[in-house]
Design a protein around this motif. Structure first.
Motif, PDB file in Angstrom:
ATOM      1  N   VAL A  37       0.840  -1.203   0.000  1.00 17.46           N
ATOM      2  CA  VAL A  37       0.000   0.000   0.000  1.00 17.46           C
ATOM      3  C   VAL A  37       0.877   1.255   0.000  1.00 17.46           C
ATOM      4  N   TYR A  38       1.927   1.232   0.812  1.00 22.47           N
ATOM      5  CA  TYR A  38       2.841   2.366   0.917  1.00 22.47           C
ATOM      6  C   TYR A  38       3.531   2.641  -0.420  1.00 22.47           C
ATOM      7  N   LEU A  39       4.053   1.613  -1.061  1.00 25.45           N
ATOM      8  CA  LEU A  39       4.741   1.788  -2.343  1.00 25.45           C
ATOM      9  C   LEU A  39       3.779   2.252  -3.435  1.00 25.45           C
ATOM     10  N   LYS A  40       2.551   1.770  -3.382  1.00 29.81           N
ATOM     11  CA  LYS A  40       1.536   2.212  -4.346  1.00 29.81           C
ATOM     12  C   LYS A  40       1.244   3.699  -4.143  1.00 29.81           C
ATOM     13  N   ARG A  41       1.171   4.118  -2.871  1.00 31.49           N
ATOM     14  CA  ARG A  41       0.932   5.529  -2.579  1.00 31.49           C
ATOM     15  C   ARG A  41       2.087   6.392  -3.087  1.00 31.49           C
TER      16      ARG A  41
ATOM     17  N   ASN B 154       4.658  16.650   3.768  1.00 33.60           N
ATOM     18  CA  ASN B 154       5.666  15.611   3.593  1.00 33.60           C
ATOM     19  C   ASN B 154       5.022  14.319   3.085  1.00 33.60           C
ATOM     20  N   ASN B 155       3.928  13.923   3.688  1.00 33.90           N
ATOM     21  CA  ASN B 155       3.254  12.686   3.279  1.00 33.90           C
ATOM     22  C   ASN B 155       2.548  12.822   1.936  1.00 33.90           C
ATOM     23  N   ALA B 156       1.981  13.973   1.669  1.00 33.90           N
ATOM     24  CA  ALA B 156       1.238  14.165   0.423  1.00 33.90           C
ATOM     25  C   ALA B 156       2.147  14.233  -0.794  1.00 33.90           C
ATOM     26  N   PHE B 157       3.377  14.737  -0.610  1.00 36.59           N
ATOM     27  CA  PHE B 157       4.270  14.910  -1.748  1.00 36.59           C
ATOM     28  C   PHE B 157       5.467  13.982  -1.712  1.00 36.59           C
ATOM     29  N   LYS B 158       5.459  13.023  -0.816  1.00 37.35           N
ATOM     30  CA  LYS B 158       6.567  12.063  -0.761  1.00 37.35           C
ATOM     31  C   LYS B 158       6.505  11.179  -2.003  1.00 37.35           C
ATOM     32  N   THR B 159       7.611  11.104  -2.730  1.00 33.07           N
ATOM     33  CA  THR B 159       7.612  10.366  -3.987  1.00 33.07           C
ATOM     34  C   THR B 159       8.631   9.224  -4.014  1.00 33.07           C
ATOM     35  N   GLU B 160       9.490   9.159  -2.985  1.00 28.68           N
ATOM     36  CA  GLU B 160      10.494   8.113  -2.950  1.00 28.68           C
ATOM     37  C   GLU B 160      10.588   7.538  -1.550  1.00 28.68           C
ATOM     38  N   GLU B 161      10.816   6.249  -1.491  1.00 28.84           N
ATOM     39  CA  GLU B 161      10.985   5.591  -0.199  1.00 28.84           C
ATOM     40  C   GLU B 161      12.277   6.057   0.450  1.00 28.84           C
TER      41      GLU B 161
END
Length: 83
Positions: free
Chosen positions: A14-18, A73-80
């Motif tokens: 789910v996290y990676l999909k987000r 931070n959570n809304a625009f986080k694009t990389e793990e």
């Protein structure tokens, strides 16, 4: 209590999909829009880091700034692994 591997794998999926969804949306912005978002994130991060120990986190303004930082931070986080 330990999280089962199955639950952790599901969370990771789910996290990676987000992250992928966030990246696709971020990539739709113009370069200038992306720069403004990243600059705002960095400014909020600096403020929260520098002043978190010296300001009263019970004040509404301080709480609002911290909340905005983490939501952005959570809304625009694009990389793990990156904040």
């Amino acid at each position: 209590m330990a999280i089962s591997l199955k639950k952790r794998d599901k969370y990771e999926e789910v996290y990676l999909k987000r992250l992928a969804t966030n990246k696709a949306a971020f990539d739709q912005m113009t370069a200038e829009q992306q720069k403004v978002v990243r600059d705002a994130q960095m400014a909020l991060r600096s403020f929260v880091s520098e002043f978190s120990e010296s300001f009263d986190v019970t004040t509404p303004t301080a709480r609002d700034l911290q909340d905005c930082f983490w939501r952005m931070n959570n809304a625009f986080k694009t990389e793990e692994g990156k904040e």
